[in-house]
Scaffold this motif. Structure first.
Motif, mmCIF file in Angstrom:
data_model
loop_
_atom_site.group_PDB
_atom_site.id
_atom_site.type_symbol
_atom_site.label_atom_id
_atom_site.label_comp_id
_atom_site.label_asym_id
_atom_site.label_seq_id
_atom_site.Cartn_x
_atom_site.Cartn_y
_atom_site.Cartn_z
ATOM 1 N N LEU A 130 18.736 -9.509 4.321
ATOM 2 C CA LEU A 130 19.925 -9.359 4.999
ATOM 3 C C LEU A 130 20.907 -8.232 5.263
ATOM 4 N N ILE A 131 20.648 -7.527 3.860
ATOM 5 C CA ILE A 131 21.003 -6.064 3.945
ATOM 6 C C ILE A 131 20.471 -5.102 4.822
ATOM 7 N N ILE A 132 18.989 -5.280 4.560
ATOM 8 C CA ILE A 132 18.340 -4.210 5.499
ATOM 9 C C ILE A 132 18.404 -4.583 7.115
ATOM 10 N N ASP A 133 18.647 -6.160 7.485
ATOM 11 C CA ASP A 133 18.916 -6.228 8.809
ATOM 12 C C ASP A 133 20.235 -5.587 9.370
ATOM 13 N N LYS A 134 21.165 -5.748 8.296
ATOM 14 C CA LYS A 134 22.380 -4.920 8.768
ATOM 15 C C LYS A 134 22.424 -3.398 8.944
ATOM 16 N N LEU A 135 21.504 -3.029 8.002
ATOM 17 C CA LEU A 135 21.263 -1.405 8.089
ATOM 18 C C LEU A 135 20.627 -0.784 9.432
ATOM 19 N N GLU A 136 19.612 -1.762 9.792
ATOM 20 C CA GLU A 136 18.684 -1.392 10.883
ATOM 21 C C GLU A 136 19.030 -0.648 11.982
ATOM 22 N N PRO A 137 20.440 -1.031 12.599
ATOM 23 C CA PRO A 137 20.941 -0.524 13.776
ATOM 24 C C PRO A 137 21.138 0.936 13.675
ATOM 25 N N LEU A 138 21.406 1.329 12.435
ATOM 26 C CA LEU A 138 22.071 2.701 12.088
ATOM 27 C C LEU A 138 20.781 3.712 12.142
ATOM 28 N N LYS A 139 19.506 3.141 12.327
ATOM 29 C CA LYS A 139 18.611 3.962 12.303
ATOM 30 C C LYS A 139 18.315 4.905 11.286
ATOM 31 N N LEU A 140 18.639 4.606 10.138
ATOM 32 C CA LEU A 140 18.529 5.533 8.948
ATOM 33 C C LEU A 140 17.084 5.336 8.210
ATOM 34 N N VAL A 141 16.741 6.387 7.552
ATOM 35 C CA VAL A 141 15.488 6.013 6.403
ATOM 36 C C VAL A 141 15.925 5.035 5.436
ATOM 37 N N ILE A 142 15.316 3.924 5.067
ATOM 38 C CA ILE A 142 15.671 2.987 4.200
ATOM 39 C C ILE A 142 14.840 2.968 3.277
ATOM 40 N N LYS A 143 15.128 3.193 1.853
ATOM 41 C CA LYS A 143 14.133 2.943 0.769
ATOM 42 C C LYS A 143 14.873 2.005 -0.236
ATOM 43 N N ILE A 144 13.928 1.294 -1.176
ATOM 44 C CA ILE A 144 14.722 0.374 -1.867
ATOM 45 C C ILE A 144 13.960 0.545 -3.282
ATOM 46 N N THR A 145 14.738 -0.021 -4.209
ATOM 47 C CA THR A 145 14.262 -0.087 -5.578
ATOM 48 C C THR A 145 13.605 -1.406 -5.861
ATOM 49 N N PRO A 146 12.576 -1.742 -6.755
ATOM 50 C CA PRO A 146 11.965 -3.153 -6.561
ATOM 51 C C PRO A 146 12.867 -3.959 -7.676
ATOM 52 N N GLN A 147 12.528 -5.224 -7.601
ATOM 53 C CA GLN A 147 13.173 -6.253 -8.536
ATOM 54 C C GLN A 147 13.163 -5.950 -9.725
ATOM 55 N N ILE A 148 14.350 -6.374 -10.395
ATOM 56 C CA ILE A 148 14.565 -6.062 -11.924
ATOM 57 C C ILE A 148 13.165 -6.428 -12.775
ATOM 58 N N LYS A 149 12.623 -7.419 -12.470
ATOM 59 C CA LYS A 149 11.274 -7.930 -12.996
ATOM 60 C C LYS A 149 10.092 -6.770 -13.232
ATOM 61 N N ASN A 150 10.204 -5.940 -12.076
ATOM 62 C CA ASN A 150 9.207 -4.975 -11.799
ATOM 63 C C ASN A 150 9.625 -3.703 -12.132
ATOM 64 N N LEU A 151 10.736 -3.513 -12.845
ATOM 65 C CA LEU A 151 11.078 -2.078 -13.297
ATOM 66 C C LEU A 151 10.737 -1.962 -14.683
ATOM 67 N N VAL A 152 10.364 -0.805 -15.251
ATOM 68 C CA VAL A 152 9.842 -0.507 -16.463
ATOM 69 C C VAL A 152 11.262 -0.526 -17.478
ATOM 70 N N ASN A 153 11.139 -1.308 -18.179
ATOM 71 C CA ASN A 153 12.168 -1.623 -19.352
ATOM 72 C C ASN A 153 13.794 -1.636 -18.577
ATOM 73 N N GLY A 154 13.473 -2.350 -17.403
ATOM 74 C CA GLY A 154 14.625 -2.529 -16.383
ATOM 75 C C GLY A 154 15.516 -1.365 -16.078
ATOM 76 N N ILE A 155 15.119 -0.278 -16.203
ATOM 77 C CA ILE A 155 15.701 1.077 -15.956
ATOM 78 C C ILE A 155 15.185 1.545 -14.380
ATOM 79 N N VAL A 156 15.975 2.042 -13.638
ATOM 80 C CA VAL A 156 15.859 2.388 -12.220
ATOM 81 C C VAL A 156 15.307 3.977 -12.566
ATOM 82 N N ARG A 157 14.159 4.511 -11.961
ATOM 83 C CA ARG A 157 13.973 5.820 -11.938
ATOM 84 C C ARG A 157 13.437 6.182 -10.416
#
Length: 648
Positions: A222-249
């Protein structure tokens, strides 16, 4: 001067920091005493002032032990606060106990509280001030100005991780939590998402990093759909279960995948169905090195089979999956026998010997040629591998008394317009006929659409075309396809196979079909660019339509008829499809085989049309050798006509 310091060896920098603390910690002690006595004169005359020299002797070893001097100053973040709090608390407590032993009650607890606070303030201020000086002013134009969507812990971690780098410059936080809006976190202002269209232009933002690892895939979409019309580069962080030690790098930030665009509600697997055909059993997977086969192997391995037999005709694919699975077995200490075999499902004797030797209970038949244009140009190979390969493999399983046999089928088997789809429908008919023969083996098939990330997938192609500046090549503006992730498809295949009673055609709920042109446009927008059209002539990426390839359909279907019933799983349906009794099918297959041996492509098509009644070829015969033969025959006819006219 800064460059000289930065080029010093690591140990020299640590020594400089230690010496600096050795100089300033006694001054911190004196400042604390001034604050406590409210008089600089009284401080200079105080009999306990000499203890200032003990401050670094207690603090520095504790800070060394706590790891303060191991931290790289340019890259420190809020985690240093905990280190300093612990180090200061331990060292000041030790100093206070020493003062009590040496001086009695000359220095009060109030003094040591002030000293503790001063020490914390000095160490933190000195480190963050040094970080600012060492980082220095950056050429902002060289860094990508980004908005971080999500001002929670993950967003703050990401901002701190980005600051020391040279690629991204975090400019603002975006968050829909009204309590956070208008606040400043880590020196960065928080704004509502409604303000983003305005801020993009004002602040020169061209990238949004979505840092909300706790939200569901559906909320993320839903957030990606909302951002799409702005024509910005969109990148994401994985879900918490896929992060190393729950820390965002920084390295966790990734591009938008098609799974993020097509995400749907996940249905929890039925663990009872998952284990029926696998736990403590001997399992064989054909096409084990392919997209679906390899994922089946990974999931089967986690369901504790006794033996896992891998069969593949490709040496490299078999080697790659065998190495991956063996590494998993060794690292997790699993007691599973893994046996790789190079071979073809057409080799009846070898397959039967494998089934007997390893007492195989369950077979997942994923080996097949699946690329529509390639099989259209090589029809005999497609028929042999997909149809006669299934016939041979199923016969071997039946002879070896294998309990379960699950065929991986495709939506292209429904009213096929190409050779590949007709061969897969023929494979279904073979297993349906076998099931009615009263075999000890329960034959069933699972039919589904395109899987994301498989070899030949359209998404990696689009991404390469966008990164090279276009154009994106599409076959037709109205073409649609069903999509499903490989892990979800493999999981549903295993569960469907457990429900088979014999001759079942299971159909997976693929969700809504996706218009490929819309998918291409979205990928362009999410890369921060615009599609070049008559309405947007300044767009950077053009979409070119090249026409449908031989055998290709505009849309795919999952059901031939309308007779479908539910099962114990909400995403798995059971379809009642037409069948051909084995005595008649056997004769038809014999005629088809003879036509293949003769390489009689006209007869091959006739027999396919007769066996697969729904088959409606969308193109002429396009076998390369057959086409070349026709070309030479035409040239000979032209030459003969020319000679006749000359002689006349």
């Amino acid at each position: 001067m800064k460059n000289i310091f930065l080029n010093l060896p690591r140990q020299s920098k640590q020594l400089i920091a230690t010496v600096a603390d050795g100089v300033f910690l006694p001054l911190v002690f004196c400042v604390a005493m001034v604050l406590h006595l409210d008089s600089s004169t009284a401080t200079l005359l105080h009999p306990s002032l000499w203890m200032a020299v003990l401050a670094p002797l207690f603090c520095i070893p504790v800070f060394i032990k706590a790891g303060l001097y191991r931290a790289v100053i340019r890259y420190i973040d809020q985690k240093i606060v905990t280190t300093v709090l612990v180090g200061a608390s331990v060292s000041i407590l030790m100093l206070a106990l020493t003062a009590v032993l040496l001086l009695g009650s000359e220095l009060t607890p109030t003094f040591f509280t002030i000293l503790w606070l001063n020490t914390i303030l000095y160490v933190l201020t000195s480190r963050f001030l040094a970080r600012g000086l060492l980082q220095g002013p950056r050429e902002r134009s060289s860094r990508i100005r980004v908005a971080i969507y999500g001002a929670g812990d993950a967003g703050m971690q990401l901002a701190n991780a980005l600051r020391p780098g040279s690629e991204y410059l975090p400019v603002i936080f975006i968050d829909d939590n009204k309590q956070l809006q208008k606040a400043t976190i880590a020196g960065i202002a928080v704004h509502p998402s409604s303000a983003l269209p305005r801020l993009v232009g004002e602040l020169g933002i061209n990238t949004v990093l979505l840092a909300m690892p706790l939200i569901s895939p559906q909320q993320q979409k839903l957030i990606i759909d909302k951002l799409e019309p702005l024509k910005l580069v969109i990148k994401i962080t994985p879900q918490i279960k896929n992060l190393v030690n729950g820390i965002v790098r920084v390295e966790d930030v990734r591009q938008i995948e098609i799974e993020d665009l097509l995400s749907r509600e996940q249905v929890a697997p039925n663990n009872a169905l998952l284990s029926v055909c696998i736990r403590n059993k001997s399992v064989c997977v054909s096409g084990a090195g392919g997209s679906i086969g390899s994922e089946l192997c990974r999931q089967i391995l986690n369901l504790s089979p006794r033996t896992l037999v891998l069969l593949d005709i490709s040496e490299y694919s078999l080697y790659a999956i065998e190495q991956e699975l063996r590494s998993h077995i060794n690292s997790h200490g699993l007691d599973i026998e893994l046996v790789p075999f190079l071979g073809s499902v057409l080799d009846y004797e070898k397959c039967k010997d494998i089934f007997v030797a390893f007492k195989v209970d369950t077979v997942y038949h994923a080996a097949a040629y699946k690329h529509v244009p390639l099989v259209e140009h090589n029809p005999i190979e497609g028929i042999r591998n997909n149809a006669f390969g299934t016939l041979s493999f199923a016969r071997a399983a039946s002879a070896a008394k294998v309990k379960f046999f699950v065929l991986i089928s495709t939506d292209k088997a429904v009213r096929p317009t190409n050779v590949m789809g007709s061969t897969k429908r023929l494979a279904e008919l073979i297993l349906q006929a076998f099931a009615r023969q009263g075999s000890n083996t329960k034959f069933c098939m699972v039919r589904f659409g395109n899987v994301l990330g498989s070899s030949g997938s359209v998404v990696p192609l689009f991404r390469r075309q966008i990164s090279s500046g276009g154009p994106i090549t599409l076959t037709h503006p109205d073409i649609t396809r069903y999509f499903m992730t490989i892990p979800e498809a493999a999981q549903l295949v295993i569960q469907a196979g457990a429900m088979g009673q014999g001759g079942d055609v299971f159909v997976l709920d693929m969700g809504q079909p996706v218009r490929i042109a819309d998918l291409a446009v979205r990928m362009v927008h999410l890369s921060g660019q615009e599609v070049k059209t008559a309405a947007t002539p300044k767009g950077t990426i053009e979409i070119k339509y090249v026409g449908l390839r031989p055998g290709e359909k505009l849309y795919e279907e999952l059901l031939i008829g309308t007779n479908v019933t539910g099962t114990d799983h909400p995403l798995i349906m059971r379809a009642e499809e037409s069948e051909i009794n084995w005595p008649f099918l056997e004769i038809m297959l014999k005629h088809l085989d003879e036509a293949c041996v003769r390489k009689d492509h006209g007869a091959i098509r006739t027999h396919l049309l007769k066996i697969v009644s729904e088959y409606q070829p969308s193109s002429e015969i396009v076998d390369f050798i057959w086409l070349e033969g026709r070309k030479k025959s035409s040239e000979m006819v032209v030459d003969e006509q020319a000679l006749t006219e000359t002689s006349v």
